[in-house]
Write an enzyme that holds these catalytic residues in place. Sequence first.
Site, mmCIF file in Angstrom:
data_model
loop_
_atom_site.group_PDB
_atom_site.id
_atom_site.type_symbol
_atom_site.label_atom_id
_atom_site.label_comp_id
_atom_site.label_asym_id
_atom_site.label_seq_id
_atom_site.Cartn_x
_atom_site.Cartn_y
_atom_site.Cartn_z
ATOM 1 N N PRO A 164 0.837 -1.209 0.000
ATOM 2 C CA PRO A 164 0.000 0.000 0.000
ATOM 3 C C PRO A 164 0.871 1.258 0.000
ATOM 4 C CG PRO A 164 -0.649 -1.495 1.768
ATOM 5 C CD PRO A 164 0.608 -2.034 1.174
ATOM 6 N N GLU A 165 0.502 2.238 -0.795
ATOM 7 C CA GLU A 165 1.222 3.508 -0.851
ATOM 8 C C GLU A 165 0.316 4.603 -0.281
ATOM 9 O OE1 GLU A 165 2.999 4.047 -4.758
ATOM 10 O OE2 GLU A 165 3.119 1.895 -5.018
#
Length: 290
Positions: A2-3
Site C-alpha cells: 500500500p502507498e
Amino acid sequence: MPELPEVETIRRGLQKAIVGRSIAGVEVRVPKLFHGEKNSIIGKKVLNVDRRAKQIIVNLEGPDDLLVHLKMTGQLIYRELRIKNCELRIGKQTAGGHPSKDWFDELPNATTHIIFDFSDGSKLFFNDLRKFGWIKIVNSEELKVNSDLGPEPFSEEFTAKKLAEIIASKPKWNIKKILTDQSLISGIGNIYADESLFYAKILPTRVGSMIKYDEVLRLHTSIIKALNIGLKYGGSSENTYVQIDGSRGKAQEHFQVYSREGQKCFGCDNIVKKIRLNGRGTHFCEGCQK
Ligand SMILES: [Zn+2]
C-alpha cells in the site's frame, strides 16, 4: 505494498469509524506482530487517526499512541456490532453462521492476527497474509522526534522548488529511485512513481542531473495528479489491499502504465514496456516518455 493513496483511504475510513470509541480489549494471536504492553491502552479512547508516509498513527488518550504499518499484505477491517432480528451480527458477519462467498464475512479468519474490541462491541481486525506488517505502542513524544521521512506530497512544504532541490541532491540516481526513497519524499512507492512519471512524460531511467526545470514542474503536478487518482478511487487493490469495510479499491482500473505491460498505451500507438529498475518492476511508454 500500500502507498499513500491506499493508506490515506484507510486512515479516512478509520477516522470516521473509531474516533471517540474506547478500547475494551486487545487480542494478540501472533505476538511478533504486536509490540508493547497491550494493557496500557485498555480503556483508552481514540482521539484521532493520522498518517505519516505509509504508517497509520492512532492517537489515543494518554501518553501512548498506536503505530500501524501494513507492509505488503496488511489489512485493517472494521465491523460494527448490530443487533438485528434477535441475531447477533458483527457488521455483515452473522454469528448464526450463514456461509457467504465474501470471505470478509468470516472474521476473524486465518489471516487475522490482532483484534481490537471497542466498548460498544465493534471490532477492528488486523489481517496480514504474509505477516510483515506490525502494530506498535509508541510514546507520542518519541513519534514526533523520530522522523527521518521526507516531505508529504500534499503538504505545503512539498513545492516544485522543493522537488527540484530533492532531485538536485541525487544527481546520479535515476528519477524513479529518487521518487520512491521515503527519506526524500513520503508515501510514493512503485505504483504511483510509474504513474507520476508517465503523466510527466519522463522516462524512469533518467538520472537526476538530466532532469530540466520545466520537467520538474511537470513532475510536481503529475505526482499530485497520480496520487489524487489513487485517492479518488479508494486506492488500488492489485493484491490484498482493501478499505476498512473489506471492499476493494478501484484505482487499478485507471492506471496508465502500471501493470499494463504488453498492452497499447492510452497516449500513443506504442506498447507499454516493463523493465527491472532498482530491483522493482517498472512500467513506461517509450513513445510518451522521454
Ligand atoms: Zn505512449
